[in-house]
Design a protein around this motif. Structure first.
Motif, PDB file in Angstrom:
ATOM      1  N   ASP A  33       0.356  -1.314  -0.065  1.00 29.69           N
ATOM      2  CA  ASP A  33      -0.070  -0.034  -0.308  1.00 29.69           C
ATOM      3  C   ASP A  33       0.487   1.291  -0.360  1.00 29.69           C
ATOM      4  OD1 ASP A  33       0.673  -0.499   1.985  1.00 29.69           O
ATOM      5  OD2 ASP A  33      -0.524  -0.269   3.412  1.00 29.69           O
ATOM      6  N   LYS A  62       2.405   4.031  -4.948  1.00 29.20           N
ATOM      7  CA  LYS A  62       1.528   4.602  -5.820  1.00 29.20           C
ATOM      8  C   LYS A  62       1.483   5.590  -6.834  1.00 29.20           C
ATOM      9  CE  LYS A  62      -0.161   5.845  -1.128  1.00 29.20           C
ATOM     10  NZ  LYS A  62      -1.347   4.358  -1.179  1.00 29.20           N
ATOM     11  N   SER A  68       2.487   7.511  -8.888  1.00 30.93           N
ATOM     12  CA  SER A  68       2.852   8.766  -8.732  1.00 30.93           C
ATOM     13  C   SER A  68       3.907   8.899  -9.039  1.00 30.93           C
ATOM     14  CB  SER A  68       1.926  10.512  -8.271  1.00 30.93           C
ATOM     15  OG  SER A  68       2.430   9.166  -6.692  1.00 30.93           O
ATOM     16  N   TYR A  70       9.801   5.300  -4.322  1.00 37.14           N
ATOM     17  CA  TYR A  70       9.428   5.691  -3.311  1.00 37.14           C
ATOM     18  C   TYR A  70       9.257   5.470  -2.112  1.00 37.14           C
ATOM     19  CZ  TYR A  70       8.942   0.452  -1.930  1.00 37.14           C
ATOM     20  OH  TYR A  70       8.928  -0.750  -1.616  1.00 37.14           O
TER      21      TYR A  70
END
Length: 125
Positions: A75, A78, A80, A97
């Motif tokens: 999770d 994302k 992006s 990330y």
């Protein structure tokens, strides 16, 4: 003749126990972050092995990637965080990330992760 006892005192045992406990606590905070990173790398390799992936649009490839991550309960990544770059014969997919986990009080553990995979006609690298 008097025999001397050898071994740990209660105080030294408590100190060793505290150090081991702190190490386990740190490990419990870091293990999920690295487990997720290995899931990301596995998803990237799985996408690279899909037939015809080099001819697909980045949106389709990204959807395949996130379907694989959804299976692993990831999770923190994302859409992006996923970038595509055109290379000869396909795409280079990069995932960057950051994961932040609270540690003690106002101290956090921060992990920055970066993975990339070439998605070309010749297959996974």
């Amino acid at each position: 003749m008097m025999k001397t006892q050898r071994g740990m005192t209660l105080t030294s045992f408590l100190v060793v126990l505290a150090v081991v406990g702190f190490g386990l606590y740190i490990g419990m905070k870091l293990f999920p972050m690295y487990s997720e990173f290995y899931a990301v790398k596995s998803a990237l390799k799985g996408v690279a092995q899909e037939p015809g992936v080099a001819n697909k649009e980045p949106g389709q490839v990204q959807e395949m990637f996130f379907r694989r991550l959804y299976i692993n309960y990831s999770d923190n990544v994302k859409p992006s965080n996923v970038k595509f770059e055109r290379v000869s014969g396909g795409w280079n997919m990069k995932v960057n990330y950051e994961v932040r986990r609270p540690m003690i009080g106002n101290l956090d553990v921060v992990g920055k992760f970066e993975a990339h995979q070439e998605l070309t006609l010749s297959g996974a690298d």
